[in-house]
Design a protein around this motif. Structure first.
Motif, mmCIF file in Angstrom:
data_model
loop_
_atom_site.group_PDB
_atom_site.id
_atom_site.type_symbol
_atom_site.label_atom_id
_atom_site.label_comp_id
_atom_site.label_asym_id
_atom_site.label_seq_id
_atom_site.Cartn_x
_atom_site.Cartn_y
_atom_site.Cartn_z
ATOM 1 N N VAL A 1 49.269 38.468 44.847
ATOM 2 C CA VAL A 1 47.860 38.188 44.595
ATOM 3 C C VAL A 1 47.183 39.299 43.816
ATOM 4 C CG1 VAL A 1 47.700 36.791 46.685
ATOM 5 C CG2 VAL A 1 47.202 39.245 46.800
ATOM 6 N N THR A 2 47.946 40.265 43.335
ATOM 7 C CA THR A 2 47.310 41.461 42.777
ATOM 8 C C THR A 2 46.914 41.352 41.313
ATOM 9 O OG1 THR A 2 49.506 42.360 42.273
ATOM 10 C CG2 THR A 2 48.524 42.944 44.409
ATOM 11 N N ASP A 3 47.551 40.489 40.531
ATOM 12 C CA ASP A 3 47.288 40.505 39.089
ATOM 13 C C ASP A 3 47.155 39.087 38.522
ATOM 14 O OD1 ASP A 3 46.844 41.557 36.609
ATOM 15 O OD2 ASP A 3 48.975 41.772 36.117
ATOM 16 N N LEU B 1 47.693 35.502 55.609
ATOM 17 C CA LEU B 1 47.009 35.108 54.381
ATOM 18 C C LEU B 1 46.656 36.348 53.566
ATOM 19 C CD1 LEU B 1 45.782 32.766 52.719
ATOM 20 C CD2 LEU B 1 43.634 33.122 53.965
ATOM 21 N N ASP B 2 47.194 36.401 52.314
ATOM 22 C CA ASP B 2 46.879 37.472 51.379
ATOM 23 C C ASP B 2 45.892 36.947 50.341
ATOM 24 O OD1 ASP B 2 48.570 39.262 52.620
ATOM 25 O OD2 ASP B 2 50.296 38.655 51.385
ATOM 26 N N LEU B 3 44.864 37.754 50.050
ATOM 27 C CA LEU B 3 43.821 37.334 49.108
ATOM 28 C C LEU B 3 43.667 38.354 47.998
ATOM 29 C CD1 LEU B 3 41.037 36.244 51.677
ATOM 30 C CD2 LEU B 3 42.725 34.784 50.539
ATOM 31 N N THR B 4 43.351 37.840 46.779
ATOM 32 C CA THR B 4 43.027 38.733 45.669
ATOM 33 C C THR B 4 41.692 39.415 45.967
ATOM 34 O OG1 THR B 4 44.184 37.305 44.104
ATOM 35 C CG2 THR B 4 42.580 38.847 43.198
ATOM 36 N N ALA C 1 45.337 33.079 46.676
ATOM 37 C CA ALA C 1 45.487 33.172 48.131
ATOM 38 C C ALA C 1 46.883 32.677 48.473
ATOM 39 C CB ALA C 1 44.426 32.338 48.842
ATOM 40 N N ILE C 2 47.683 33.534 49.137
ATOM 41 C CA ILE C 2 49.065 33.179 49.491
ATOM 42 C C ILE C 2 49.214 33.304 51.009
ATOM 43 C CG2 ILE C 2 51.490 33.731 49.191
ATOM 44 C CD1 ILE C 2 50.843 34.884 46.469
ATOM 45 N N GLU C 3 49.653 32.198 51.593
ATOM 46 C CA GLU C 3 49.849 32.180 53.054
ATOM 47 C C GLU C 3 51.355 32.151 53.349
ATOM 48 O OE1 GLU C 3 48.121 29.815 56.952
ATOM 49 O OE2 GLU C 3 48.286 28.745 55.041
ATOM 50 N N ARG C 4 51.837 33.211 54.066
ATOM 51 C CA ARG C 4 53.246 33.286 54.454
ATOM 52 C C ARG C 4 53.315 33.485 55.955
ATOM 53 N NH1 ARG C 4 52.975 36.997 50.102
ATOM 54 N NH2 ARG C 4 54.057 36.311 48.181
ATOM 55 N N TYR C 5 53.970 32.541 56.611
ATOM 56 C CA TYR C 5 54.216 32.655 58.056
ATOM 57 C C TYR C 5 52.937 33.004 58.826
ATOM 58 C CZ TYR C 5 58.898 33.039 56.119
ATOM 59 O OH TYR C 5 60.048 32.829 55.383
ATOM 60 N N ALA D 1 45.269 28.789 43.987
ATOM 61 C CA ALA D 1 44.596 29.483 42.888
ATOM 62 C C ALA D 1 43.165 28.981 42.812
ATOM 63 C CB ALA D 1 45.321 29.228 41.572
ATOM 64 N N VAL D 2 42.240 29.932 42.697
ATOM 65 C CA VAL D 2 40.802 29.611 42.656
ATOM 66 C C VAL D 2 40.260 30.048 41.295
ATOM 67 C CG1 VAL D 2 38.555 29.944 43.729
ATOM 68 C CG2 VAL D 2 40.650 29.939 45.143
ATOM 69 N N LEU D 3 39.647 29.092 40.558
ATOM 70 C CA LEU D 3 39.116 29.370 39.230
ATOM 71 C C LEU D 3 37.599 29.285 39.250
ATOM 72 C CD1 LEU D 3 39.425 29.760 36.132
ATOM 73 C CD2 LEU D 3 39.603 27.258 35.937
ATOM 74 N N ASP D 4 36.934 30.287 38.688
ATOM 75 C CA ASP D 4 35.479 30.300 38.580
ATOM 76 C C ASP D 4 35.068 29.414 37.391
ATOM 77 O OD1 ASP D 4 32.809 30.796 38.655
ATOM 78 O OD2 ASP D 4 32.943 32.927 38.119
ATOM 79 N N LEU D 5 34.250 28.382 37.659
ATOM 80 C CA LEU D 5 33.847 27.444 36.605
ATOM 81 C C LEU D 5 32.566 27.862 35.884
ATOM 82 C CD1 LEU D 5 34.526 24.024 38.386
ATOM 83 C CD2 LEU D 5 36.011 25.278 36.815
ATOM 84 N N HIS D 6 31.992 28.986 36.248
ATOM 85 C CA HIS D 6 30.735 29.398 35.619
ATOM 86 C C HIS D 6 30.860 29.598 34.099
ATOM 87 C CE1 HIS D 6 26.842 31.286 35.108
ATOM 88 N NE2 HIS D 6 27.435 32.334 34.542
#
Length: 396
Positions: A60-62, A77-80, A70-74, A128-133
């Motif tokens: 989620v770093t780059d 949850l890891d977030l950027t 956002a990655i959920e493992r076991y 993946a979350v995209l900003d629509l602004h």
């Protein structure tokens, strides 16, 4: 400013407004199509960016600019860093983890709108979350540009339409001016001899009082007055700027007067002119113009009758109807479609003497009927002869 100039300006303004309306519709359609294409292109690019990010990311770093992961493992949850908490679609993460279905959703919050793509990848679920602004800003910029361009185009189209309409109408205005001048000059030249004719007829009536010619001279005076009235009505009809006042008229009385005036012509041609008794038939209109229409129908019947012309007036419901029936050879089927058209040619292959004349008379009847809100029609009678029918609105 004279009436012709005002009419020309109104017509040019109407042409400009019509041009602006046509341009507005065209620009509106084109703008709608352009915005729709841009929206679909943006949506396709956004979905492609989200899909590529989900498929190629390892952590989620780059992520790409404007995208968070956002990655959920076991269950972890890891977030950027910087991912807005309200933009995360946790329901999609849970549902995709359960059934493995890829989900796309739009999340609207108070401070913006986001699009999410949630996909299961092995033992982990990636969102993946995209900003629509930025896309909204670009869309608004495009719409503003289209609106400004369209407004400028409307103004230019209206100006160009008014200018071109005015230039196109100048020759027509000149022709109408010449026509009205000719009618006015002709009316002035005819009015003087008609006035003299009326005066001499009145003097003749004084000398003929008490003699066998008295009734004939009275009819001559009446005809002279009617001729003067017809001239005045023709002058008004040729000038569309004039407002002709209408009054209540007994159409049955008008028909009776016209029949009386037409009897000498009918007698000279050996035609009997019969008028059925009729009660009052009130209409709102110009008595002189209505008399012209009746006279034209009577003249047509007399010219084509073999021995008899029958005239009937009937008032029923909301209409007053005049029917003129002759016992002649009838109307040629080739002539019927153009019977009330100015200067329409007769049927092909017939000698000129055999053609039923229909130049101006019946065309004027049609125009007078239309001016009074009525209509005129014609058909062949059963057996032989023609039936011409004039229908007018009955006065309330």
């Amino acid at each position: 400013m004279n009436a012709e100039t005002r009419m020309l300006r109104r017509t040019a303004l109407a042409a400009g407004l019509q041009s602006a309306l046509a341009v507005a519709i065209t620009v509106g359609v084109l703008c709608g199509v352009a915005v729709l294409i841009v929206l679909r292109s943006q949506q396709a690019d956004q979905n492609s960016l989200l899909t590529t990010t989900v498929e190629r990311t390892d952590d989620v770093t780059d992520p790409p600019a404007g995208v968070w992961l956002a990655i959920e493992r076991y269950g972890h949850l890891d977030l950027t860093p910087g991912l807005p908490a309200e933009a995360l679609d946790r329901n999609a993460l849970t549902a995709t983890a359960a059934d493995g279905t890829t989900r796309t959703s739009d999340v609207s919050v108070r401070h913006g709108e986001y699009r999410t793509l949630t996909q299961r990848r092995g033992d982990e679920v990636v969102q993946a979350v995209l900003d629509l602004h930025p896309a909204h800003v670009e869309r608004e910029r495009l719409i503003k540009a289209l609106l400004v361009t369209g407004a400028v185009g409307l103004v230019l189209a209206a100006a160009a339409g008014a200018w071109s309409g005015r230039r196109a109408l100048v020759p027509l205005a000149r022709a109408l001016s010449l026509q009205r001048r000719f009618v006015a000059d002709a009316g002035h030249e005819l009015r003087t001899p008609l006035t003299l004719l009326t005066t001499r007829a009145q003097l003749l009536r004084r000398h003929a009082a008490g003699t066998p010619l008295e009734s004939e001279v009275d009819e001559l005076v009446t005809d002279a007055r009617h001729l003067t009235g017809i001239l005045e009505d023709l002058l008004l009809a040729a000038d569309p700027r004039e407002d002709r006042s209408r009054q209540r008229t007994d159409f049955a009385a008008t028909v009776r007067d016209a029949v009386t005036a037409a009897r000498p012509a009918a007698t000279e041609r050996g035609v009997q002119l019969d008028l059925a008794d009729a009660g009052p038939a009130p209409v709102d209109g110009t008595e002189t113009a209505l008399r012209r229409a009746v006279t034209a129908l009577l003249d047509n019947g007399i010219r084509h009758a073999t021995s008899t012309v029958t005239v009937a007036v009937r008032a029923s419901g909301k209409h007053v109807t005049l029917t003129v029936t002759d016992d002649g050879t009838g109307i040629d089927p080739e002539v019927m479609p153009t019977l009330f058209t100015r200067f329409a040619p007769g049927p092909a292959g017939h000698a000129p003497a055999d053609r039923r004349r229909h130049g101006l008379g019946l065309a004027l009847v049609s125009e007078i009927a239309a001016r009074h809100g009525g209509s005129v029609s014609a058909h062949n009678a059963h057996g032989h002869g023609a039936v011409l029918r004039l229908s007018l609105p009955r006065a309330s």
